[in-house]
Design an enzyme around this catalytic site. Structure first.
Site, PDB file in Angstrom:
ATOM      1  N   PHE A   1       6.216   4.106  -0.140  1.00  0.00           N
ATOM      2  CA  PHE A   1       5.813   4.222   1.262  1.00  0.00           C
ATOM      3  C   PHE A   1       6.487   3.109   2.040  1.00  0.00           C
ATOM      4  CE2 PHE A   1       3.057   3.301   4.933  1.00  0.00           C
ATOM      5  CZ  PHE A   1       3.126   4.539   5.556  1.00  0.00           C
TER       6      PHE A   1
ATOM      7  N   ASP B   1      11.062  -3.816  -0.202  1.00  0.00           N
ATOM      8  CA  ASP B   1      10.008  -3.658   0.799  1.00  0.00           C
ATOM      9  C   ASP B   1       8.802  -4.423   0.282  1.00  0.00           C
ATOM     10  OD1 ASP B   1       7.869  -2.906   2.352  1.00  0.00           O
ATOM     11  OD2 ASP B   1       8.449  -0.801   2.499  1.00  0.00           O
TER      12      ASP B   1
ATOM     13  N   LYS C   1       2.491  -7.094   7.520  1.00  0.00           N
ATOM     14  CA  LYS C   1       1.070  -7.163   7.133  1.00  0.00           C
ATOM     15  C   LYS C   1       0.534  -8.600   7.147  1.00  0.00           C
ATOM     16  CE  LYS C   1       0.543  -2.700   4.907  1.00  0.00           C
ATOM     17  NZ  LYS C   1      -0.586  -2.073   5.550  1.00  0.00           N
TER      18      LYS C   1
HETATM   19  C1  LIG Z   1       5.160  -1.052   1.536  1.00  0.00           C
HETATM   20  C2  LIG Z   1       4.985  -0.718   2.989  1.00  0.00           C
HETATM   21  N1  LIG Z   1       6.070  -0.661   3.776  1.00  0.00           N
HETATM   22  C3  LIG Z   1       5.974  -0.396   5.092  1.00  0.00           C
HETATM   23  C4  LIG Z   1       4.761  -0.151   5.676  1.00  0.00           C
HETATM   24  C5  LIG Z   1       4.697   0.158   7.151  1.00  0.00           C
HETATM   25  O1  LIG Z   1       4.090  -0.884   7.841  1.00  0.00           O
HETATM   26  P1  LIG Z   1       3.474  -0.619   9.302  1.00  0.00           P
HETATM   27  O2  LIG Z   1       2.283   0.266   9.136  1.00  0.00           O
HETATM   28  O3  LIG Z   1       3.116  -2.007   9.800  1.00  0.00           O
HETATM   29  O4  LIG Z   1       4.543   0.004  10.130  1.00  0.00           O
HETATM   30  C6  LIG Z   1       3.597  -0.210   4.904  1.00  0.00           C
HETATM   31  C7  LIG Z   1       2.274   0.061   5.511  1.00  0.00           C
HETATM   32  O5  LIG Z   1       1.304   0.343   4.863  1.00  0.00           O
HETATM   33  C8  LIG Z   1       3.704  -0.509   3.521  1.00  0.00           C
HETATM   34  O6  LIG Z   1       2.633  -0.558   2.725  1.00  0.00           O
END
Ligand SMILES: Cc1ncc(COP(=O)(O)O)c(C=O)c1O
Length: 307
Positions: A130, A216, A246
């Site tokens: 994700f 990520d 986050k």
């Molecule tokens: C691993 C990962 N990457 C990217 C995101 C996207 O972040 P945002 O919701 O702040 O756009 C998330 C959100 O849960 C995530 O868990």
């Protein structure tokens, strides 16, 4: 009040909180709830941590926002602190994890384009990953539920199962590949940690084929695994580019795309930008949060005498 005027993209619990204190949330009727959600890996220091509140209030009384057309000393300080703590040399500040991922993907493609290989556009991602909800992020993640109804898939995104070693070895060797994007610990995929061997293999194969490795760490970063970044448990697995968000702001919207000098070399003036990303408010809170994550007193430009 009802939610009749909100887009119906969430099935929300019938519960509204009015106050938070440490690990506790308090609902409208005064009921206390132990917060085991933590804003989904975001409220890493609990609610209303005094250091964060002091940082925010102090900065709020000085300066909230200036355009990125000007120097923003908080950005310079946070970039220096973050890059000192990891593999990276350069930072771009944004507001959300998805934006940090966008910047990472653009940085990777631009790197190749500026080196005379604009045909290198493919991004290899992994099933169960994700990376957020922007077009690029849903294409990098490849989850059919999130792609449904949003038109054709963008070109240049390839999905491989984490277990499919042969498939990955073949895919990464294609001359059209720009980058591999991976969560060292899959969050939404079910707290699935890559093994040390997997992380090392990805690094080695990317090096072999001149492909950039993007981690990520939006969810696994900022101390969540006990190291500032999850990949730091395994030496030699450092990425070229990394998305962080986050807990970076411990609840305040702030994100970063971090990259080595080489990987960031294509990101020349005009290549990317943001209105709100890295504004003084976000920087003040993130600097305070990072100080806490690193277990040392804040040495930010604001005083913490208010605590
Ligand atoms: C691993 C990962 N990457 C990217 C995101 C996207 O972040 P945002 O919701 O702040 O756009 C998330 C959100 O849960 C995530 O868990």
């Amino acid at each position: 009040m009802t939610s009749d005027h909100l887009m119906t993209v969430y099935n929300r619990a019938p519960l509204a909180f009015v106050r938070g204190d440490g690990a506790w949330l308090y609902a409208e009727d005064g009921e206390a709830y132990l917060d085991c959600v933590g804003g989904i890996a975001t409220n890493a220091l609990g609610h209303c941590h005094p250091l964060m509140v002091a940082a925010l209030i102090e900065q709020a009384g000085k300066l909230w926002h200036v355009s990125n057309m000007f120097r923003i000393p908080g950005q310079e300080q946070l970039a220096e602190r973050l890059t000192r703590a990891c593999f990276a040399d350069r930072a771009f500040f944004a507001n959300t994890g998805s934006e940090a991922v966008e910047c990472a993907l653009k940085t990777a493609r631009r790197f190749h384009a500026r080196r005379g290989a604009p045909e290198r556009i493919d991004v290899i991602g992994f099933a169960g990953s994700f990376h957020g909800r922007t077009y690029a992020a849903i294409n990098a993640s490849g989850n059919p539920d999130y792609l449904d109804g949003f038109g054709p898939r963008l070109p240049g995104y390839v999905q491989i199962a984490l277990e499919d070693q042969a498939g990955f070895e073949a895919a990464v060797a294609e001359p059209s590949v720009a980058a591999v994007i991976v969560e060292p610990v899959q969050g939404e995929g079910g707290a699935r940690a890559l093994s040390a061997a997997d992380l090392l293999r990805l690094r080695r194969l990317c090096d072999t084929h001149g492909v950039l490795l993007i981690h990520d760490e939006v969810q696994s970063g900022m101390g969540r695994t006990g190291r500032l970044f999850a990949h730091q448990w395994v030496e030699g697995t450092e990425p070229d580019i990394m998305a962080v968000a986050k807990a970076l702001g411990a609840g305040f919207p702030v994100a970063a795309c971090l990259a080595t000098e080489t990987a960031a070399s294509g990101m020349t003036p005009g290549a990317h930008g943001t209105t709100f990303g890295g504004n003084p408010l976000a920087m003040a809170v993130a600097i305070a949060a990072l100080s806490s994550a690193q277990g040392r007193p804040s040495d930010t430009h604001f005083s913490i005498s208010a605590i």
